[in-house]
Design an enzyme around this catalytic site. Structure first.
Site, PDB file in Angstrom:
ATOM      1  N   GLY A  27      -0.352  -1.149  -9.996  1.00 21.36           N
ATOM      2  CA  GLY A  27      -0.021  -2.151 -11.005  1.00 21.36           C
ATOM      3  C   GLY A  27       0.592  -3.423 -10.479  1.00 21.36           C
ATOM      4  O   GLY A  27       1.233  -4.157 -11.234  1.00 21.36           O
TER       5      GLY A  27
ATOM      6  N   GLY B 181       2.723  -2.257  -1.957  1.00 16.22           N
ATOM      7  CA  GLY B 181       2.468  -0.880  -2.345  1.00 16.22           C
ATOM      8  C   GLY B 181       0.998  -0.545  -2.261  1.00 16.22           C
ATOM      9  O   GLY B 181       0.153  -1.420  -2.041  1.00 16.22           O
ATOM     10  N   PRO B 182       0.651   0.718  -2.440  1.00 15.81           N
ATOM     11  CA  PRO B 182      -0.751   1.146  -2.350  1.00 15.81           C
ATOM     12  C   PRO B 182      -1.582   0.591  -3.496  1.00 15.81           C
ATOM     13  O   PRO B 182      -1.036   0.124  -4.501  1.00 15.81           O
ATOM     14  CB  PRO B 182      -0.648   2.679  -2.416  1.00 15.81           C
ATOM     15  N   PRO B 183      -2.906   0.651  -3.382  1.00 16.40           N
ATOM     16  CA  PRO B 183      -3.775   0.139  -4.455  1.00 16.40           C
ATOM     17  C   PRO B 183      -3.601   0.935  -5.743  1.00 16.40           C
ATOM     18  O   PRO B 183      -3.365   2.140  -5.725  1.00 16.40           O
ATOM     19  CB  PRO B 183      -5.188   0.326  -3.875  1.00 16.40           C
ATOM     20  N   GLY B 184      -3.720   0.242  -6.863  1.00 16.67           N
ATOM     21  CA  GLY B 184      -3.752   0.907  -8.154  1.00 16.67           C
ATOM     22  C   GLY B 184      -2.421   1.218  -8.785  1.00 16.67           C
ATOM     23  O   GLY B 184      -2.371   1.932  -9.783  1.00 16.67           O
TER      24      GLY B 184
ATOM     25  N   LYS C 114       5.467  10.156   1.715  1.00 15.55           N
ATOM     26  CA  LYS C 114       5.107  11.460   2.277  1.00 15.55           C
ATOM     27  C   LYS C 114       5.499  12.595   1.333  1.00 15.55           C
ATOM     28  O   LYS C 114       4.739  13.554   1.145  1.00 15.55           O
ATOM     29  CB  LYS C 114       5.773  11.635   3.639  1.00 15.55           C
TER      30      LYS C 114
ATOM     31  N   THR D 255      -0.942  -6.293  -9.282  1.00 12.25           N
ATOM     32  CA  THR D 255      -1.590  -7.522  -9.747  1.00 12.25           C
ATOM     33  C   THR D 255      -1.377  -7.748 -11.243  1.00 12.25           C
ATOM     34  O   THR D 255      -1.041  -8.855 -11.682  1.00 12.25           O
ATOM     35  CB  THR D 255      -3.092  -7.467  -9.428  1.00 12.25           C
TER      36      THR D 255
ATOM     37  N   SER E  50       5.694  10.267  14.044  1.00 11.19           N
ATOM     38  CA  SER E  50       6.206  11.209  13.051  1.00 11.19           C
ATOM     39  C   SER E  50       5.488  12.553  13.063  1.00 11.19           C
ATOM     40  O   SER E  50       5.905  13.469  12.358  1.00 11.19           O
ATOM     41  CB  SER E  50       6.124  10.592  11.651  1.00 11.19           C
TER      42      SER E  50
END
Length: 827
Positions: free
Chosen positions: A384, A379-382, A745, A386, A702
């Site tokens: 949760g 998933g994207p950073p930030g 998106k 880790t 896309s």
């Protein structure tokens, strides 16, 4: 590919053969010579040198030289690593040479033997392709009338050469005979310089010394220095041998002393340490095969003197064996409800991961010998990923260890170094197991998608054994060299993207995708987790500050626009610091942070809805894109100008996106009359498509429907609705195909204030994963053909557009029921 270099070292076991000098007259040397660059060696007149060549320029040179029976020039490179040397990369003095033998060793490799004839000086390069050619001046030795001094120098040279040869017993007796047989003083100096082991720069200095007497003196200096080095080397070698004999004698005496102490019952500190180590090994619960290896090493350790370096190596190895948790297992907390509460307390949302952990605990409760799962959170950073590892450890009652794999490029980081290396240690997995102290910790493999690879190996390949449930019960570390069981470990890997992870490694993990949060989820996370955490870190309490819901909404919409909550936490920390300054200054009343106070502390808003401004003119459409940090808006701008039918694409686009633009233009040309566009619109018009944020690479299919919509808007003069965004692949026949990343998106559109989203009909199923808040606040229009897209996207549908949108305005599209394994189409 091989390089042009001398076969063998500069100081070979047998002196380089030398032919008699004066094999060519000065008048016979051409004014222009083909130049062969030489690496790591200097070639002297009279020398015979074998060469291996592989550079294409050199191959072309030797073919022409052999065909035309011409001499060549051999010049040493200043820097051996230069692949295509020019004038500045070559020394100015070289040797005229004749090719006496040529052999083809492979497809692009040749071996040849060249004979040195005379010195020459490079005047200028006159050709660089297909190989170097230079205008040259032939150089002859400068001799003086003082023949007596030259003769004396020659005698000293031979004498010193004999001494050096005697100090090098590996040289054959023929070396002395070769030196004694040479009568020409210049030939003698060149022979010795060619074979003495000195830096290339010093050999080149000898070649460039034209004055015979000066050259002989220079070679005398080199020989004298070599003699002193050899004498010192032999002296050191003798001293080392004597020290070895002394060490062996000391070892024998120590063994006798040990036997005497045993007879007298006087065991020393060393023996007590070994007894303690033996006891630790017994209590470690070693498997039978490991116990056998450890006992063998311990018995060997008892025979090694404590002062020996080998003693330290063996002792360290046994310490590692004794300290590892071979049989120690922490008891799992199998209370499902307690685990659920712990996970909900630490993390908001991420239901998929929580569900999977609870499933594991439930099965573990029913089946005691279950292997640990191998999860990969993507998933994207930030969001949760880790911090989730620590929560899983708390929920299961296990120890927690974390391995950061980002930037790891050495395979030895995973498997360790063999004990033969100085300072060898086990790999990170064995070190982490020792740190955990139990056989079944939760092990977080952070940033697994950022592993590297270089000449030291590929760490991702070494991870294949670690993360394979069928193999990791006998994981082999190079340092331990005995199998270690990792099958009880619960592995939780994290990654921002799946693409960089090799297929075999990805196949060994259970992939769980985490997506970004909605505004509502971010506000809940801030209220439950972030605000209390920052108040505590800044020494504040709820009596000092009250952050309203209005303030949190402003923070999430106007000051942060991200998939995760890292920047949101930073902005909350900024507010806490501002309040801390006032509290520390003596202000005691409670401060209420509302939207106006947020703007006062943080300054002007960083984000605002720019869709309406961007799309206020024809030719601009709003698309949706997937990135590693979540979804994002992708504006596409089209304009036209007088020209001859060309189309320019800018914005750092990939090949797939360029092809999408070409296909969109072809579709428009075929449907021009139907859309009310002049069929000949390209005859006197150039088109320009631009994708803003030009420094960011973009690719993928896309954007096809967005490109086609922007071009249609430009050519018809009808604006695109500013509240509408779209995604989908468009074919040459106008069909709209499904794409991936729908959840990311849609969340990006929701964050940006978009009200309507156009999606391919076959992506309807992907809305199941979209949070309820975003799904309820957006209108979804599902399409199968570009006519549907244009009718829904443009303010006024063009004349001749057929079909209807796939959804009804003001209504949410019906959603399918979740399936166990619904297929997901990804672009």
């Amino acid at each position: 590919m091989s390089d042009e270099k001398k076969k063998g070292s500069a100081a070979s076991a047998m002196p380089t053969a030398m032919a008699p000098p004066g094999l060519i007259n000065k008048e016979d040397i051409p004014q222009v010579l083909p130049i062969l660059p030489l690496r790591n060696s200097v070639f002297f007149p009279g020398g015979v040198l074998p060469l291996a060549v592989g550079r294409q320029k050199t191959i072309a040179l030797i073919k022409d030289a052999v065909r035309d029976d011409q001499v060549i020039g051999v010049v040493t490179q200043r820097r051996a690593e230069e692949e295509d040397p020019g004038a500045a990369d070559l020394y100015t003095m070289g040797t005229v040479a004749r090719i006496v033998k040529l052999l083809k060793m492979g497809e692009d490799n040749y071996s040849l033997v060249v004979q040195g004839l005379a010195r020459f000086r490079v005047v200028e390069l006159v050709q660089e392709a297909p190989y170097l050619k230079a205008r040259v001046d032939a150089v002859e030795d400068k001799t003086s009338s003082e023949n007596v001094e030259v003769e004396a120098l020659g005698i000293n040279l031979k004498k010193l050469a004999r001494e050096v040869i005697e100090l090098m017993p590996e040289l054959p007796a023929a070396a002395t005979e070769l030196v004694e047989s040479i009568t020409h003083p210049g030939h003698l100096a060149d022979l010795i310089a060619a074979n003495v082991d000195v830096p290339i720069e010093e050999k080149q200095a000898v070649l460039e010394t034209v004055d015979l007497k000066a050259r002989m003196k220079l070679v005398l200096e080199l020989l004298n220095r070599k003699r002193e080095i050899l004498k010192l080397s032999n002296k050191i070698d003798s001293a080392v041998k004597g020290e070895m004999s002394k060490t062996q004698r000391e070892y024998y005496l120590r063994q006798q002393l040990k036997a005497i102490k045993e007879e007298l019952g006087e065991m020393g500190e060393e023996e007590e340490e070994l007894d303690e180590l033996q006891e630790r090994l017994k209590k470690a619960g070693l498997p039978p095969d490991v116990e056998k290896v450890a006992n063998k090493e311990l018995n060997r350790l008892k025979t090694i003197p404590a002062a020996s370096s080998e003693y330290t190596v063996a002792r360290t190895y046994l310490d590692w064996i004794a300290d590892l948790p071979w049989a120690k297992i922490s008891e799992d907390n199998l209370d499902i409800e307690n685990a659920r509460q712990q996970l909900d307390k630490d993390h908001f949302g991420i239901k998929k991961v929580k569900k999977r952990i609870l499933e594991y605990l439930a099965v573990r409760k029913l089946k005691n010998d279950m292997r640990g799962p191998i999860l990969c959170l993507v998933g994207p950073p930030g969001v949760g990923k880790t911090s989730l590892g620590q929560s899983v450890a708390k929920a299961t009652g296990r120890k927690f260890v974390r391995l950061s794999l980002g930037g790891v490029r050495d395979e030895a980081e995973i498997r360790g170094h063999r004990r033969t290396y100085v300072g060898a240690l086990p790999g990170r997995f064995i070190q982490s197991m020792k740190k955990a102290g139990t056989k079944n910790p939760v092990m977080m493999l952070d940033e697994i998608d950022k592993l590297g690879a270089d000449f030291r190996g590929d760490p991702s390949a070494a991870l294949l054994e670690v993360l394979d449930p069928e193999q990791n019960n006998t994981f082999s570390d190079h340092y331990l060299d005995v199998p270690f069981d990792l099958s009880k470990v619960m592995f939780v890997a994290t990654a921002n993207q799946l693409d960089p992870i090799p297929g075999p490694l990805r196949d060994r993990m259970e992939i769980i995708e985490l997506t970004g949060y909605t505004f509502e989820e971010k506000q809940s996370i801030a209220r439950i987790h972030l605000v209390p955490k920052q108040l505590k870190e800044h020494g504040l309490s709820p009596d000092h500050i009250d952050i309203t819901d209005e303030a949190l909404l402003t923070l999430t919409t106007a000051y942060t626009r991200e998939a995760g909550v890292r920047n949101l936490e930073r902005r909350i920390a900024d507010i806490c610091r501002a309040v801390a300054v006032e509290v520390a200054g003596g202000k005691t009343e409670k401060q209420t942070i509302n939207a106006d106070r947020v703007k006062e502390i943080l300054g002007p808003e960083m984000f605002y809805s720019e869709v309406a401004e961007r799309t206020e003119v024809p030719g601009v459409a709003t698309g949706l894109a997937w990135t590693a940090a979540g979804g994002d808006l992708l504006f596409i701008e089209a304009t036209k100008m007088a020209g001859k039918g060309g189309m320019t694409l800018t914005g750092q686009l990939g090949d797939v996106m360029k092809e999408s633009a070409t296909a969109a233009l072809s579709y428009l040309r075929s449907k021009a009359e139907q859309l009310g566009i002049s069929p000949n619109f390209l005859e006197k018009t150039d088109l320009h498509l631009h994708f803003p944020a030009g420094s960011i690479p973009k690719d993928g299919p896309s954007a096809g429907v967005t490109i086609l919509t922007a071009l249609t808007s430009l050519l018809t003069g009808i604006r695109v609705r500013h509240d509408t965004a779209m995604t989908g692949e468009a074919t040459l026949r106008g069909l709209v195909l499904p794409v991936g990343g729908i959840k990311e998106k849609v969340l990006a559109a929701h964050r940006a204030g978009i009200k309507r989203v156009i999606l391919p009909e076959r992506c309807r199923k992907d809305l199941i994963d979209v949070p309820d808040q975003a799904r309820n606040e957006l209108e979804f229009i599902f399409v199968t053909h570009m006519d549907d897209v244009l009718k829904a996207a443009l303010e006024t549908p063009p004349v001749g557009v057929a079909g209807t949108p796939g959804g009804e305005p003001g209504k949410e599209a019906p959603l399918p029921k979740p399936a166990e394994s619904a297929p997901e189409v990804r672009a």
